[in-house]
Design an enzyme around this catalytic site. Structure first.
Site, PDB file in Angstrom:
ATOM      1  N   LYS A 262       0.819  -1.214   0.000  1.00 22.53           N
ATOM      2  CA  LYS A 262       0.000   0.000   0.000  1.00 22.53           C
ATOM      3  C   LYS A 262       0.854   1.266   0.000  1.00 22.53           C
ATOM      4  O   LYS A 262       0.346   2.342  -0.313  1.00 22.53           O
ATOM      5  CB  LYS A 262      -0.962  -0.009   1.187  1.00 22.53           C
ATOM      6  CG  LYS A 262      -2.043  -1.070   1.037  1.00 22.53           C
ATOM      7  CD  LYS A 262      -3.132  -0.937   2.070  1.00 22.53           C
ATOM      8  CE  LYS A 262      -4.273  -1.907   1.821  1.00 22.53           C
ATOM      9  NZ  LYS A 262      -3.934  -3.310   2.157  1.00 22.53           N
TER      10      LYS A 262
HETATM   11  C1  LIG Z   1      -4.564  -4.420   1.569  1.00 27.24           C
HETATM   12  C2  LIG Z   1      -3.839  -5.705   1.561  1.00 27.24           C
HETATM   13  C3  LIG Z   1      -4.227  -6.779   0.707  1.00 27.24           C
HETATM   14  C4  LIG Z   1      -5.444  -6.708  -0.166  1.00 27.24           C
HETATM   15  O1  LIG Z   1      -5.291  -5.809  -1.250  1.00 27.24           O
HETATM   16  P1  LIG Z   1      -6.568  -5.303  -2.061  1.00 27.24           P
HETATM   17  O2  LIG Z   1      -6.044  -4.310  -3.030  1.00 27.24           O
HETATM   18  O3  LIG Z   1      -7.482  -4.686  -1.046  1.00 27.24           O
HETATM   19  O4  LIG Z   1      -7.192  -6.487  -2.710  1.00 27.24           O
HETATM   20  C5  LIG Z   1      -3.458  -7.924   0.694  1.00 27.24           C
HETATM   21  N1  LIG Z   1      -2.385  -8.059   1.505  1.00 27.24           N
HETATM   22  C6  LIG Z   1      -1.977  -7.065   2.346  1.00 27.24           C
HETATM   23  C7  LIG Z   1      -0.798  -7.286   3.212  1.00 27.24           C
HETATM   24  C8  LIG Z   1      -2.691  -5.859   2.397  1.00 27.24           C
HETATM   25  O5  LIG Z   1      -2.298  -4.893   3.229  1.00 27.24           O
END
Ligand SMILES: *Cc1c(COP(=O)(O)O)cnc(C)c1O
Length: 431
Positions: free
Chosen positions: A107
């Site tokens: 993210k």
């Molecule tokens: C947010 C997140 C996901 C999921 O990603 P999306 O884009 O919401 O499908 C998977 N793994 C981790 C570690 C995350 O922080």
């Protein structure tokens, strides 16, 4: 380029409006009216480009009409101050490690890019970003926006419900980041944020916006690292046309950005959406019916989503054609026991430590990869972010990277808050 709403009842928006507002007036998600193809020469040369240059080419296809190109280049370069390496795990399975950024989760890419885009488009008035988090989103957004002029961030999190490491990542920053510790669960935090967006007076006075993956400036830049994975695969001498990518999915922003990449010409053969026990998308693939449900808690908790918001964008991309979606995306869903078993098996067979989210992606490849295919799964977070769980499952003491440990050294600062919207509203108005 204009952006339209998936609900088609709101007027089209400019890029600036789509980013500053986040969600369209009709509660739909913004989609670009066009997806520009990247030229053949880009793919011919991709193996000789840097990560930043690959990303800049992708970014200018999305955003180049609406933002000064030098500014866009700076935004891309400063967002991607870390690598996303492709690492071999078995003969035919590779890990795309997305955890080398400041908060050790993928993210970081979207949050840092969005912060810089919002900084670019910001008007005279201060913009206030509200974000509800169960862990990773809050830390990525807070660190991405730290020190960006003209923007203040309020991170709402449920008291006692996020891991100590995650809590430190957004409560110790100070400056333009305010952590709000809510007496309640994650759903209470989300309700407070949603109520604030619906409150006319608050919006008039405070210029509120959200920073979750509905925002085009947060989910689209995630396409960058799929192109970079392809570039690295080509450099390793792998045949790009045989690549299958497995994406651990929750809100489906990550997978959705990859599908945009494919429309731009990225030659990935097919995708796997790897879920934990929250399997509404998996069920949709099997039955054609989409039935959202309340989320259930799992050990891959960043994927505990019962009604993924980017599902609307996937439907839109495929013209709501279930068969077309199934031809390109297959599904998988794993219990906590299967996730833990996969983590143990991968460590003993290849010495690679998976985090619980990446483990879903890895297992889906093990089960579904055909003999002539090459599998890439996304390692979405560093396993040390879930240290207690990973240590227990694997029976090891996983070392905590320095930059993660550094967060633990600073002093926690947060504002206690009841789960009553009137209290939160009064707090915001008093700022
Ligand atoms: C947010 C997140 C996901 C999921 O990603 P999306 O884009 O919401 O499908 C998977 N793994 C981790 C570690 C995350 O922080």
């Amino acid at each position: 380029m204009m952006y339209y709403s998936t609900n088609r009842k709101a007027p089209q928006a400019t890029l600036e409006k789509a980013i500053v507002k986040g969600l369209a007036e009709d509660r739909g998600l913004y989609m670009p009216e066009r997806i520009n193809q990247l030229p053949k020469e880009f793919f011919d040369d991709i193996a000789s480009l840097t990560f930043q240059d690959v990303a800049y080419n992708v970014a200018s296809a999305f955003f180049g009409e609406d933002i000064d190109l030098d500014a866009l280049y700076d935004i891309v370069r400063s967002t991607l101050s870390f690598d996303c390496p492709l690492v071999r795990v078995t003969d035919d399975i590779y890990s795309l490690e997305l955890f080398h950024g400041p908060t050790l989760a993928f993210k970081d890419v979207g949050a840092r890019f969005m912060a810089r885009m919002l900084g670019y488009f910001r008007s005279e008035q201060q913009i206030n970003v509200l974000v509800a988090t169960s862990g990773d989103t809050g830390s990525a957004v807070a660190n991405g926006f730290l020190g960006v002029p003209g923007i203040h961030v309020y991170v709402l999190y449920p008291k006692g419900k996020v891991s100590p490491i995650q809590e430190c990542q957004f409560t110790t920053l100070g400056g333009n980041i305010t952590a709000v510790e809510v007496e309640g669960v994650f759903d209470d935090c989300q309700r407070l944020v949603k109520s604030a967006f619906m409150d006319e007076e608050l919006n008039r006075r405070m210029h509120l916006t959200s920073a979750n993956s509905i925002n085009v400036a947060r989910f689209l830049p995630q396409a960058f690292y799929y192109f970079w994975a392809y570039a690295q695969a080509v450099r390793m001498g792998l045949d790009g046309r045989r690549i299958v990518v497995s994406v651990p999915s929750g809100n489906f922003g990550n997978l959705c950005s990859a599908l945009f990449g494919v429309r731009m010409g990225l030659p990935v053969r097919r995708f796997i959406a790897a879920n934990n026990a929250n399997d509404v998308f998996y069920n949709y693939l099997q039955t054609g019916c989409y039935e959202p449900r309340p989320s259930v808690q799992t050990i891959a908790n960043a994927m505990d989503v019962g009604d993924p918001s980017n599902f609307a964008r996937i439907l839109e991309l495929y013209g709501r054609d279930h068969d077309a979606i199934c031809q390109h995306i297959s599904g998988a869903s794993y219990s906590d026991a299967q996730i833990a078993e996969t983590m143990r098996q991968c460590l003993s067979e290849s010495g690679y430590i998976l985090d619980p989210h990446g483990a879903c992606g890895y297992r889906a490849l093990q089960e579904q990869l055909q003999p002539n295919e090459i599998g890439i799964f996304l390692e979405t977070a560093h396993p040390a972010k879930f240290k207690e769980l990973v240590d227990k499952v694997l029976g090891i003491e996983i070392p905590v990277p320095d930059r993660l440990a550094a967060f633990m050294q600073s002093t926690k600062q947060s504002t206690p808050m009841s789960a009553d919207f009137n209290d939160f509203r009064a707090f915001l108005l008093a700022q």
